[in-house]
Motif scaffolding. Structure first.
Motif, PDB file in Angstrom:
ATOM      1  N   THR A  26       0.837  -1.192   0.000  1.00  0.00           N
ATOM      2  CA  THR A  26       0.000   0.000   0.000  1.00  0.00           C
ATOM      3  C   THR A  26       0.874   1.245   0.000  1.00  0.00           C
ATOM      4  N   GLU A  27       0.292   2.367  -0.389  1.00  0.00           N
ATOM      5  CA  GLU A  27       1.013   3.640  -0.354  1.00  0.00           C
ATOM      6  C   GLU A  27       1.432   3.989   1.065  1.00  0.00           C
ATOM      7  N   GLU A  28       0.551   3.754   2.016  1.00  0.00           N
ATOM      8  CA  GLU A  28       0.876   4.044   3.420  1.00  0.00           C
ATOM      9  C   GLU A  28       2.092   3.246   3.869  1.00  0.00           C
ATOM     10  N   ALA A  29       2.131   1.977   3.481  1.00  0.00           N
ATOM     11  CA  ALA A  29       3.264   1.131   3.864  1.00  0.00           C
ATOM     12  C   ALA A  29       4.547   1.588   3.185  1.00  0.00           C
ATOM     13  N   VAL A  30       4.455   2.052   1.934  1.00  0.00           N
ATOM     14  CA  VAL A  30       5.630   2.592   1.244  1.00  0.00           C
ATOM     15  C   VAL A  30       6.235   3.732   2.052  1.00  0.00           C
ATOM     16  N   HIS A  31       5.413   4.695   2.455  1.00  0.00           N
ATOM     17  CA  HIS A  31       5.914   5.851   3.197  1.00  0.00           C
ATOM     18  C   HIS A  31       6.494   5.412   4.546  1.00  0.00           C
ATOM     19  N   HIS A  32       5.809   4.457   5.198  1.00  0.00           N
ATOM     20  CA  HIS A  32       6.258   4.000   6.519  1.00  0.00           C
ATOM     21  C   HIS A  32       7.619   3.319   6.448  1.00  0.00           C
ATOM     22  N   VAL A  33       7.753   2.320   5.574  1.00  0.00           N
ATOM     23  CA  VAL A  33       9.001   1.558   5.538  1.00  0.00           C
ATOM     24  C   VAL A  33      10.136   2.388   4.946  1.00  0.00           C
ATOM     25  N   ALA A  34       9.835   3.268   3.985  1.00  0.00           N
ATOM     26  CA  ALA A  34      10.884   4.124   3.426  1.00  0.00           C
ATOM     27  C   ALA A  34      11.449   5.045   4.503  1.00  0.00           C
ATOM     28  N   GLY A  35      10.579   5.577   5.347  1.00  0.00           N
ATOM     29  CA  GLY A  35      11.058   6.423   6.439  1.00  0.00           C
ATOM     30  C   GLY A  35      11.942   5.667   7.407  1.00  0.00           C
ATOM     31  N   ARG A  36      11.592   4.418   7.672  1.00  0.00           N
ATOM     32  CA  ARG A  36      12.409   3.609   8.589  1.00  0.00           C
ATOM     33  C   ARG A  36      13.755   3.241   7.952  1.00  0.00           C
ATOM     34  N   ILE A  37      13.763   2.993   6.657  1.00  0.00           N
ATOM     35  CA  ILE A  37      15.029   2.715   5.973  1.00  0.00           C
ATOM     36  C   ILE A  37      15.942   3.936   6.053  1.00  0.00           C
ATOM     37  N   ARG A  38      15.380   5.122   5.828  1.00  0.00           N
ATOM     38  CA  ARG A  38      16.196   6.340   5.928  1.00  0.00           C
ATOM     39  C   ARG A  38      16.739   6.511   7.342  1.00  0.00           C
ATOM     40  N   GLN A  39      15.940   6.144   8.342  1.00  0.00           N
ATOM     41  CA  GLN A  39      16.389   6.226   9.728  1.00  0.00           C
ATOM     42  C   GLN A  39      17.572   5.297   9.979  1.00  0.00           C
ATOM     43  N   VAL A  40      17.511   4.087   9.441  1.00  0.00           N
ATOM     44  CA  VAL A  40      18.620   3.136   9.594  1.00  0.00           C
ATOM     45  C   VAL A  40      19.862   3.649   8.878  1.00  0.00           C
ATOM     46  N   GLN A  41      19.686   4.177   7.668  1.00  0.00           N
ATOM     47  CA  GLN A  41      20.837   4.687   6.921  1.00  0.00           C
ATOM     48  C   GLN A  41      21.520   5.817   7.685  1.00  0.00           C
ATOM     49  N   GLU A  42      20.744   6.674   8.312  1.00  0.00           N
ATOM     50  CA  GLU A  42      21.331   7.761   9.098  1.00  0.00           C
ATOM     51  C   GLU A  42      22.071   7.215  10.309  1.00  0.00           C
ATOM     52  N   ALA A  43      21.481   6.224  10.978  1.00  0.00           N
ATOM     53  CA  ALA A  43      22.111   5.658  12.176  1.00  0.00           C
ATOM     54  C   ALA A  43      23.406   4.932  11.844  1.00  0.00           C
ATOM     55  N   LEU A  44      23.437   4.269  10.685  1.00  0.00           N
ATOM     56  CA  LEU A  44      24.624   3.492  10.309  1.00  0.00           C
ATOM     57  C   LEU A  44      25.641   4.327   9.541  1.00  0.00           C
ATOM     58  N   GLY A  45      25.241   5.496   9.091  1.00  0.00           N
ATOM     59  CA  GLY A  45      26.162   6.350   8.339  1.00  0.00           C
ATOM     60  C   GLY A  45      26.505   5.779   6.983  1.00  0.00           C
ATOM     61  N   ARG A  46      25.564   5.091   6.348  1.00  0.00           N
ATOM     62  CA  ARG A  46      25.817   4.458   5.044  1.00  0.00           C
ATOM     63  C   ARG A  46      24.492   4.128   4.372  1.00  0.00           C
ATOM     64  N   ARG A  47      24.555   3.989   3.044  1.00  0.00           N
ATOM     65  CA  ARG A  47      23.412   3.453   2.314  1.00  0.00           C
ATOM     66  C   ARG A  47      23.280   1.974   2.643  1.00  0.00           C
ATOM     67  N   ILE A  48      22.064   1.484   2.640  1.00  0.00           N
ATOM     68  CA  ILE A  48      21.855   0.057   2.804  1.00  0.00           C
ATOM     69  C   ILE A  48      21.123  -0.462   1.574  1.00  0.00           C
ATOM     70  N   ALA A  49      21.110  -1.774   1.434  1.00  0.00           N
ATOM     71  CA  ALA A  49      20.333  -2.428   0.383  1.00  0.00           C
ATOM     72  C   ALA A  49      19.203  -3.200   1.045  1.00  0.00           C
ATOM     73  N   VAL A  50      18.048  -3.240   0.401  1.00  0.00           N
ATOM     74  CA  VAL A  50      16.945  -4.052   0.911  1.00  0.00           C
ATOM     75  C   VAL A  50      16.668  -5.174  -0.078  1.00  0.00           C
ATOM     76  N   GLU A  51      16.305  -6.320   0.465  1.00  0.00           N
ATOM     77  CA  GLU A  51      16.102  -7.525  -0.341  1.00  0.00           C
ATOM     78  C   GLU A  51      14.623  -7.789  -0.590  1.00  0.00           C
ATOM     79  N   ASN A  52      14.284  -8.077  -1.840  1.00  0.00           N
ATOM     80  CA  ASN A  52      12.946  -8.570  -2.169  1.00  0.00           C
ATOM     81  C   ASN A  52      12.771  -9.955  -1.560  1.00  0.00           C
ATOM     82  N   ILE A  53      11.724 -10.135  -0.758  1.00  0.00           N
ATOM     83  CA  ILE A  53      11.575 -11.391  -0.025  1.00  0.00           C
ATOM     84  C   ILE A  53      10.658 -12.363  -0.762  1.00  0.00           C
ATOM     85  N   SER A  54      10.726 -13.632  -0.375  1.00  0.00           N
ATOM     86  CA  SER A  54       9.724 -14.605  -0.790  1.00  0.00           C
ATOM     87  C   SER A  54       8.582 -14.559   0.226  1.00  0.00           C
ATOM     88  N   TYR A  55       7.362 -14.790  -0.244  1.00  0.00           N
ATOM     89  CA  TYR A  55       6.200 -14.783   0.641  1.00  0.00           C
ATOM     90  C   TYR A  55       5.157 -15.716   0.053  1.00  0.00           C
TER      91      TYR A  55
END
Length: 285
Positions: free
Chosen positions: A119-148
């Motif tokens: 959903t659009e709401e989930a896009v905004h939510h998880v993208a914000g959390r990814i940016r938070q992790v990148q700031e905390a780690l001081g680096r870009r991260i990669a995210v993996e497409n999962i199986s479900y």
């Protein structure tokens, strides 16, 4: 500060598992080009395993693939853990850190990778959390497409959800070709079309793994078997479409003799080199 090693686009890696520690320490040059570990399982580990990890990361590039950040969850991140993670990545000169585009906690660990609603709401939510992790780690991260195997809610196709998260978070992609293959069978879509719609410029590296054939129309992502022909074909298509990237063979249990793993790593490397320019093909990975 010691320089962080970079990975060749034709580098072929193997997952660092404790059951493989002996063979990996005794590996011949060229068996693999890099290793990948889950830092969640290694932070704070001492004794012979901790010493073995330090020995291996001093000899070989080490990438890290997280298991427990739970990027799609709602609970605040554990700031203490993020600090420990950053120190671990710096200590071992890790060139790439990745996590799953999923969640694995709900008032405690769920011990499984759960799909995020598309959903659009989930896009905004998880993208914000990814940016938070990148700031905390001081680096870009990669995210993996999962199986479900079941999705809680799909207001948009999976490919649109993945692409929207990558764009809004401005992060990289760990492209797991086995997960695309498994999902394409289980959810009835074209794996090659899905692959072609991904943003190639964001791909940090590839994962390949084996899966279990429950039925013709049901595949289970196990990481406990040899890579299937269809997954090799999809890795070849990815390299033809986007160019070679470092690629890792995942094997989590049911380990064959070490020589068989090395042979699969060699197949990974050969696939990457087939799509590389001559100067890259003949360079040391």
């Amino acid at each position: 500060m010691t320089a962080i090693p970079s990975l060749s686009p034709v580098a072929a890696g193997l997952g660092l598992r404790r059951a493989l520690m002996g063979p990996l320490q005794a590996a011949a040059p060229g068996d693999f080009d890099f290793l990948e570990c889950a830092p969640d399982n290694w932070i704070g580990v001492g004794g012979r395993f901790g010493e073995g990890l330090r020995e291996l990361s001093a000899k070989h590039p080490l990438v890290c693939h997280g298991l427990s950040l739970s990027l799609g969850a709602v609970e605040p991140f554990d700031e203490t853990y993020l600090l420990k993670l950053r120190r671990f990545l710096d200590e071992h000169r890790v060139p790439i850190y990745s996590e799953h585009l999923s969640y694995c906690s709900d008032d405690g660990q769920l011990y499984d990778l759960m799909p995020i609603p598309f959903t659009e709401e989930a896009v905004h939510h998880v993208a914000g959390r990814i940016r938070q992790v990148q700031e905390a780690l001081g680096r870009r991260i990669a995210v993996e497409n999962i199986s479900y195997y079941a999705a809680p809610y799909q207001a948009m196709p999976e490919i649109d959800f993945v692409n929207a998260v990558l764009a809004e978070a401005d992060c990289d992609l760990l492209l797991d070709v086995n997960n695309i293959f498994v999902n394409a069978v289980n959810h009835r879509y074209d794996a090659h079309e899905f692959l072609r719609r991904l943003p190639g410029e964001r791909i940090a590296y590839y994962h390949v793994a084996g899966h279990y054939d429950e039925a013709d129309d049901l595949k289970v992502d196990t990481h406990g078997a040899p890579v299937k022909p269809g997954v090799w074909e999809l890795l070849d298509t990815a390299c033809a479409t986007f160019g070679p990237r470092p690629a890792l063979l995942e094997r989590d249990f049911n380990f064959p003799p070490y020589a068989e793993l090395v042979a699969e790593v060699a197949t990974v490397r050969a696939t990457l080199r087939r799509h590389a320019p001559a100067e890259v093909r003949h360079a040391r990975a």
